[in-house]
Scaffold this motif. Sequence first.
Motif, PDB file in Angstrom:
ATOM      1  N   ARG A  18       0.826  -1.201   0.000  1.00 63.55           N
ATOM      2  CA  ARG A  18       0.000   0.000   0.000  1.00 63.55           C
ATOM      3  C   ARG A  18       0.865   1.257   0.000  1.00 63.55           C
ATOM      4  O   ARG A  18       1.946   1.277   0.577  1.00 63.55           O
ATOM      5  N   VAL A  19       0.342   2.300  -0.624  1.00 60.44           N
ATOM      6  CA  VAL A  19       0.968   3.622  -0.571  1.00 60.44           C
ATOM      7  C   VAL A  19      -0.024   4.575   0.095  1.00 60.44           C
ATOM      8  O   VAL A  19      -1.197   4.627  -0.292  1.00 60.44           O
ATOM      9  N   VAL A  20       0.442   5.286   1.117  1.00 61.78           N
ATOM     10  CA  VAL A  20      -0.389   6.299   1.785  1.00 61.78           C
ATOM     11  C   VAL A  20       0.261   7.657   1.543  1.00 61.78           C
ATOM     12  O   VAL A  20       1.455   7.833   1.788  1.00 61.78           O
TER      13      VAL A  20
ATOM     14  N   GLN B 291      -3.671   0.744  -3.251  1.00 61.95           N
ATOM     15  CA  GLN B 291      -2.886  -0.479  -3.347  1.00 61.95           C
ATOM     16  C   GLN B 291      -1.996  -0.382  -4.576  1.00 61.95           C
ATOM     17  O   GLN B 291      -2.479  -0.363  -5.698  1.00 61.95           O
ATOM     18  N   SER B 292      -0.703  -0.296  -4.350  1.00 54.08           N
ATOM     19  CA  SER B 292       0.233  -0.129  -5.463  1.00 54.08           C
ATOM     20  C   SER B 292       0.619  -1.463  -6.086  1.00 54.08           C
ATOM     21  O   SER B 292       0.619  -1.614  -7.305  1.00 54.08           O
ATOM     22  N   HIS B 293       0.959  -2.444  -5.253  1.00 61.47           N
ATOM     23  CA  HIS B 293       1.397  -3.749  -5.762  1.00 61.47           C
ATOM     24  C   HIS B 293       0.662  -4.878  -5.051  1.00 61.47           C
ATOM     25  O   HIS B 293       0.273  -4.746  -3.885  1.00 61.47           O
ATOM     26  N   GLU B 294       0.476  -5.963  -5.765  1.00 60.73           N
ATOM     27  CA  GLU B 294      -0.133  -7.178  -5.221  1.00 60.73           C
ATOM     28  C   GLU B 294       0.920  -8.286  -5.222  1.00 60.73           C
ATOM     29  O   GLU B 294       1.852  -8.253  -6.017  1.00 60.73           O
ATOM     30  N   PRO B 295       0.765  -9.284  -4.343  1.00 59.93           N
ATOM     31  CA  PRO B 295       1.704 -10.412  -4.397  1.00 59.93           C
ATOM     32  C   PRO B 295       1.559 -11.168  -5.717  1.00 59.93           C
ATOM     33  O   PRO B 295       0.449 -11.328  -6.226  1.00 59.93           O
TER      34      PRO B 295
END
Length: 452
Positions: free
Chosen positions: A51-53, A78-82
Amino acid sequence: MLSPIQVLCSDITTLSLEPEPFASYTEADIISTVEFNHTGELLATGDKGGRVVIFQREPESKTEPFSQGEYNVYSTFQSHEPEFDYLKSLEIEEKINKIRWLPQQNAAHFLLSTNDKTIKLWKVSERDKRPEGYNLKDEEGRIKDMSTVTSLQVPVLKPMDLMVEVSPRRVFANAHTYHVNSISVNSDYETYMSADDLRINLWHLDITDRSFNIVDIKPANMEDLTEVITAAEFHPHHCNLFVYSSSKGTLRLCDMREAALCDKHSKLFEEPEDPSARSFFSEIISSVSDVKFSHSGRYLLTRDYLTAKVWDLNMESKPLETYQVHDYLRSKLCSLYENDCIFDKFECAWNGSDSVIMTGAYNNFFRMFDRNTKRDVTLEASRESSKPRAVLKPRRVCAAGGKRRKDDISVDSLDFTKKILHTAWHPNENIIAIAATNNLYIFQDKLNSEMH
């Protein structure tokens, strides 16, 4: 007039984001990177959950004079997922390794974020108006029955509640075999580089399907591998220059005008090793975990396990200044090796005028060094000191067997699970952001805050 270190030593105040007492957290909540944008109005954090805040600084209020400088949540996404690499049978973590802002060109903001493999360009924009009165669509966006359209109207923009939209604009993937540890935007604002353990790639911000390999230190036989790339950064003013650090404690300055592949460096910065001080841990603790150009572009700041060093670009033979961050840990290296803490990667930061440097330590301590007065201070980011407008008190660690004063902390009682790896300094003001596990602490120079 007090120097920055004197002010910061005694008068830092907590601005916002007071953590809840004893709040539980998961591994995904641990902050893994912190970065101010070029004006300091926005502050982005990334965590291990992908996540990016983004936090935005509040404008000055006439009714609340102390509200200026507070950072509040602006947007979360949500920037990246697994992911899973089926060819190598490897899981790719969603953890955000680095965030870098692009200089603002219009009303929108752009930032790059990366996990171990994939870099993404995000657009952050505001919308406070919505179009109404379409001829062929109803208010829900559905296509109207053409037989019901009897007249034409001009669509209008109507005010609405402010909405922050974050959208992915580019995805730069499939260029790194090893884990990405650094990204750096070039001063031409058109290109950026990404570095992994053995290679550095140069990208154009508009082109996602190819990049140029500018450094490759991978040997023909991996058994001959002696060092890896640990960090890389572009020069702030000269778009042809960049530096990268290695696990052997060396810095290499490269000039892209000399050759397309920068395997041969222009300058090598390396401190001669003292043979009498050599030990089993020498190579591990000399590994450079972070490198930062000063704002002026004249100096380099590096961090290894025990020290922070300032290098002059015109002097390769030895550092201009060496600062002991936590020299009291020298006697603890064996236990730090056993619990893997010796491999922790601490970052470092310059203040806006390049006169003070900052870096993290254990027990939620962080250190500041004034380059002019040679004064230094240890401060703590903790729940006790996180009450709004509380003043931070200098802390002191007493080495094992040393004389202990009141309020001193013994090196044996340090908590090595509480570590400040990620720090950032506002580009123009004495405002700092400290990531301590899952909490973000923002401190401000008290004198500056009282002037507002």
